[in-house]
Design an enzyme around this catalytic site. Sequence first.
Site, PDB file in Angstrom:
ATOM      1  N   ARG A  17      32.225  40.352  55.014  1.00 24.14           N
ATOM      2  CA  ARG A  17      30.768  40.399  55.203  1.00 24.14           C
ATOM      3  C   ARG A  17      30.268  39.487  56.318  1.00 24.14           C
ATOM      4  O   ARG A  17      29.171  39.668  56.825  1.00 24.14           O
ATOM      5  CB  ARG A  17      30.098  39.980  53.898  1.00 24.14           C
ATOM      6  CG  ARG A  17      29.564  41.165  53.129  1.00 24.14           C
ATOM      7  CD  ARG A  17      28.708  40.717  52.015  1.00 24.14           C
ATOM      8  NE  ARG A  17      29.360  39.615  51.298  1.00 24.14           N
ATOM      9  CZ  ARG A  17      29.430  39.505  49.985  1.00 24.14           C
ATOM     10  NH1 ARG A  17      28.888  40.418  49.243  1.00 24.14           N
ATOM     11  NH2 ARG A  17      30.013  38.481  49.410  1.00 24.14           N
TER      12      ARG A  17
ATOM     13  N   HIS B 123      55.641  36.806  37.434  1.00 21.63           N
ATOM     14  CA  HIS B 123      56.774  36.061  38.001  1.00 21.63           C
ATOM     15  C   HIS B 123      57.899  35.824  36.980  1.00 21.63           C
ATOM     16  O   HIS B 123      59.069  36.068  37.255  1.00 21.63           O
ATOM     17  CB  HIS B 123      56.330  34.697  38.533  1.00 21.63           C
ATOM     18  CG  HIS B 123      55.149  34.746  39.469  1.00 21.63           C
ATOM     19  ND1 HIS B 123      54.924  35.800  40.308  1.00 21.63           N
ATOM     20  CD2 HIS B 123      54.137  33.877  39.686  1.00 21.63           C
ATOM     21  CE1 HIS B 123      53.823  35.567  41.011  1.00 21.63           C
ATOM     22  NE2 HIS B 123      53.324  34.409  40.649  1.00 21.63           N
TER      23      HIS B 123
ATOM     24  N   LYS C 163      50.466  23.960  34.054  1.00 15.81           N
ATOM     25  CA  LYS C 163      49.856  23.165  35.125  1.00 15.81           C
ATOM     26  C   LYS C 163      49.846  21.714  34.676  1.00 15.81           C
ATOM     27  O   LYS C 163      49.847  21.430  33.471  1.00 15.81           O
ATOM     28  CB  LYS C 163      48.404  23.610  35.359  1.00 15.81           C
ATOM     29  CG  LYS C 163      48.232  25.086  35.631  1.00 15.81           C
ATOM     30  CD  LYS C 163      48.590  25.441  37.053  1.00 15.81           C
ATOM     31  CE  LYS C 163      48.315  26.910  37.308  1.00 15.81           C
ATOM     32  NZ  LYS C 163      48.880  27.385  38.572  1.00 15.81           N
TER      33      LYS C 163
HETATM   34  C1  BG6 Z   1      50.485  32.278  41.708  1.00 11.87           C
HETATM   35  C2  BG6 Z   1      49.650  31.797  40.549  1.00 11.87           C
HETATM   36  O1  BG6 Z   1      50.891  33.599  41.502  1.00 11.87           O
HETATM   37  O2  BG6 Z   1      51.647  31.451  41.843  1.00 11.87           O
HETATM   38  C3  BG6 Z   1      49.285  30.330  40.725  1.00 11.87           C
HETATM   39  O3  BG6 Z   1      48.454  32.557  40.470  1.00 11.87           O
HETATM   40  C4  BG6 Z   1      50.522  29.495  40.986  1.00 11.87           C
HETATM   41  O4  BG6 Z   1      48.598  29.847  39.567  1.00 11.87           O
HETATM   42  C5  BG6 Z   1      51.344  30.113  42.127  1.00 11.87           C
HETATM   43  O5  BG6 Z   1      50.103  28.188  41.326  1.00 11.87           O
HETATM   44  C6  BG6 Z   1      52.644  29.351  42.313  1.00 11.87           C
HETATM   45  O6  BG6 Z   1      53.353  29.859  43.410  1.00 11.87           O
HETATM   46  P1  BG6 Z   1      54.569  29.052  44.038  1.00 11.87           P
HETATM   47  O7  BG6 Z   1      55.151  29.979  45.030  1.00 11.87           O
HETATM   48  O8  BG6 Z   1      53.971  27.805  44.628  1.00 11.87           O
HETATM   49  O9  BG6 Z   1      55.482  28.712  42.902  1.00 11.87           O
END
Ligand code: BG6
Length: 514
Positions: free
Chosen positions: A69, A268, A366
């Site tokens: 935008r 993941h 986290k």
């Molecule tokens: C993302 C998540 O898919 O992966 C995040 O949404 C997370 O919450 C991130 O921090 C971590 O990625 P990486 O590659 O740093 O392990």
Amino acid sequence: MSEPEASKDWVNPLRDSRDKRLPRIAGPCALVIFGVTGDLARRKLMPAIYDLANRGLLPPGFALVGFARRDWRDQDFGTIVHDAVREHSRTPFREDVWDRLAEGIRFVQGSFDDADAFAKLASTLETLDKERGTSGNHGFYLAIPPNAFPLVLKQLSDAGLAQSEDGQWRRVVIEKPFGHDLSSARELNAVVNEVFPEDTVFRIDHYLGKETVQNILALRFANQLFDPIWNAHYVDHVQITMAEDIGLGGRAGYYDGIGAARDVIQNHLLQLLAFTAMEEPISFEPSELQAEKIKVLSATRLAEPLDETTARGQYAGGWQGGEQVCGLLDEDGFASDSTTETFAAITLEVDTRRWAGVPFYLRTGKRLGRRVTEIAVVFKRAPHLPFDQTMTEELGQNALVIRVQPDEGVTMRFGSKVPGSSMEVRDVNMDFSYGQAFTESSPEAYERLILDMLLGEPSLFPVNAEVELSWEILDPVIERWAASGKPEPYEAGTWGPPSADAMMTRTGREWRRP
Ligand code: BG6
């Protein structure tokens, strides 16, 4: 009998003799990014595109088009990309590479509900096709909130951008989350497939772009050493950990109400499980790899009873890296009574002959002790130890640990004699480290995935069925948690709530402290 039409182009993967080591350079194309003002585009996508250009893997006339935008001109968008590249790219900045990339940068201003803006996008792409030879090959990267997917997809379709003519391609890249449960994922997939056929949809799970994750396949299927013991006869359990030390400041809009299980376990961690537990594919052709992943995910389910086999938590204030940090409920934008979990642990069972009776423990959180992602395959104890018991007090279980990040590599843990006059045995580690074994540094996950998409190579992108199976596995625990009030608090900088330890001690096991 005549051959079916599709089989004419089919190359038997086992007899395909092309040299796969040759660098793969994308053909002429343009990439349109929606969501160019977001964090993902600035930190990951723009730098990855530059890194690909720097490695000579983009075609000479490559074009990058931003859609947003903001009242920007091409040059303003160019400056944004330039700054993102300068700050975040992996490879060194080179003026000549940048100048060539910058020639193909365009910006289209508009909101997602503005059909005229999409018509302008179509004419911009048409002009690029003529001026830069992008040949009608267009990728659309949706780095936008999922609630905007349906509208953008419809606009692309109405503007004729989703349909390609003979010899051209159109592809769409979708960032997670792919829905928030099974039924919303099905709805989303239906909306996507109405506009883009499944073989043109590239769902990003950036973990699959990581070298160390692809290396699970090399480790398992290129060696003779591991396969004989990669089963329930020898493996006691598997622990998959994705721990992060960062908090959620600034991410409330995405994370509140989503939580750790949906954010990373659904995608993941279940993908890591699939790579670890699947059977050998007959080749690494996309359909063969996907078939094996689908098979193993179909056999995977939550261990019961959920109150004993799962744990969830929410970080409270504490100390991390010498710094005092606040709890989730005090982070900007989170509701003061938020029940969003920032820690999740589950136990899965894989109902196959190979894995019967072997629990797979998955945990993520986290504000944990440190940032580490690893897969630990923990072996059964030796059936008999001909040592005095006091000699093996420091002998644990053998383990093979795939260190996904940081400090990428593989560790093997086993018992060794302690030097001296007695037969005392203690755990030692044998390490393979990428940093020491190879001189070349690993590409970023997004470099690999963007290149694969431009090449139309779908192996590392989960298909619809994998996404839906992953939700099917996870939905029962998400529902249970939604009905059971607040998650248990844990102090920032620790390894999660006490219930996480309890779920392991109940089975006589314990979490690794990486
Ligand atoms: C993302 C998540 O898919 O992966 C995040 O949404 C997370 O919450 C991130 O921090 C971590 O990625 P990486 O590659 O740093 O392990």
